[in-house]
Design a protein around this motif. Structure first.
Motif, PDB file in Angstrom:
ATOM      1  N   GLY A  31      -4.233  13.279 -21.087  1.00 14.49           N
ATOM      2  CA  GLY A  31      -3.343  13.631 -22.188  1.00 14.49           C
ATOM      3  C   GLY A  31      -1.908  13.737 -21.716  1.00 14.49           C
ATOM      4  O   GLY A  31      -1.627  13.925 -20.531  1.00 14.49           O
ATOM      5  N   ARG A  32      -0.997  13.649 -22.657  1.00 15.91           N
ATOM      6  CA  ARG A  32       0.423  13.727 -22.325  1.00 15.91           C
ATOM      7  C   ARG A  32       0.908  15.166 -22.394  1.00 15.91           C
ATOM      8  O   ARG A  32       0.445  15.944 -23.206  1.00 15.91           O
ATOM      9  N   ASN A  33       1.833  15.504 -21.542  1.00 14.56           N
ATOM     10  CA  ASN A  33       2.493  16.810 -21.530  1.00 14.56           C
ATOM     11  C   ASN A  33       1.506  17.968 -21.460  1.00 14.56           C
ATOM     12  O   ASN A  33       1.617  18.951 -22.170  1.00 14.56           O
ATOM     13  N   SER A  35      -1.694  18.119 -22.368  1.00 13.47           N
ATOM     14  CA  SER A  35      -2.586  18.286 -23.515  1.00 13.47           C
ATOM     15  C   SER A  35      -4.050  18.027 -23.164  1.00 13.47           C
ATOM     16  O   SER A  35      -4.864  17.820 -24.057  1.00 13.47           O
ATOM     17  N   ASN A  36      -4.376  18.037 -21.889  1.00  9.65           N
ATOM     18  CA  ASN A  36      -5.766  17.799 -21.489  1.00  9.65           C
ATOM     19  C   ASN A  36      -6.711  18.856 -22.039  1.00  9.65           C
ATOM     20  O   ASN A  36      -7.885  18.586 -22.257  1.00  9.65           O
ATOM     21  N   SER A  37      -6.216  20.067 -22.277  1.00  5.63           N
ATOM     22  CA  SER A  37      -7.085  21.119 -22.808  1.00  5.63           C
ATOM     23  C   SER A  37      -7.554  20.791 -24.219  1.00  5.63           C
ATOM     24  O   SER A  37      -8.565  21.328 -24.670  1.00  5.63           O
ATOM     25  N   LEU A  38      -6.847  19.931 -24.924  1.00  2.50           N
ATOM     26  CA  LEU A  38      -7.297  19.457 -26.236  1.00  2.50           C
ATOM     27  C   LEU A  38      -7.937  18.079 -26.146  1.00  2.50           C
ATOM     28  O   LEU A  38      -8.903  17.789 -26.842  1.00  2.50           O
ATOM     29  N   TRP A  39      -7.398  17.215 -25.310  1.00  2.27           N
ATOM     30  CA  TRP A  39      -7.843  15.836 -25.213  1.00  2.27           C
ATOM     31  C   TRP A  39      -9.282  15.732 -24.708  1.00  2.27           C
ATOM     32  O   TRP A  39     -10.096  15.008 -25.289  1.00  2.27           O
TER      33      TRP A  39
END
Length: 99
Positions: A31-33, A35-39
């Motif tokens: 994820g960008r910036n 955002s891996n916790s959502l991606w």
């Protein structure tokens, strides 16, 4: 029903671990910036849904039969209670009209 839910959760967790491994190994874009916790959970959910739909078909059918039986029992109990209440109401009205 609990068994189906736990199996579905297990498939999701397995997909989550696999997606997490693929993202951090670089095979799947991250994820960008930050955002891996959502991606990662979103991607795992999208992958696990069709897998659960196919793999858990028999278990889902069993769970739906149990739910339908429970609903039928509740409807029968409600109708029986309504019959008792109607009988008591009819009896009370007959007593008031007789007096």
């Amino acid at each position: 029903m609990l068994r189906y839910t736990l199996m579905r959760l297990g498939i999701f967790v397995a997909c989550l671990v696999v997606v997490w491994g693929l993202v951090y190994s670089g095979m799947v874009p991250s994820g960008r910036n930050g955002s891996n916790s959502l991606w990662i959970p979103l991607l795992a959910l999208v992958i696990s849904a069709p897998i659960s739909f196919v793999v858990l078909r028999k278990e889902r059918d069993r769970a739906s039969i149990q739910v339908a039986a429970r609903v039928d029992r509740m409807k029968a109990n409600m109708q029986a209670n309504a019959g008792v209440e109607d009988g008591a109401d009819d009896h009370a009205r007959a007593e008031t009209q007789a007096s």
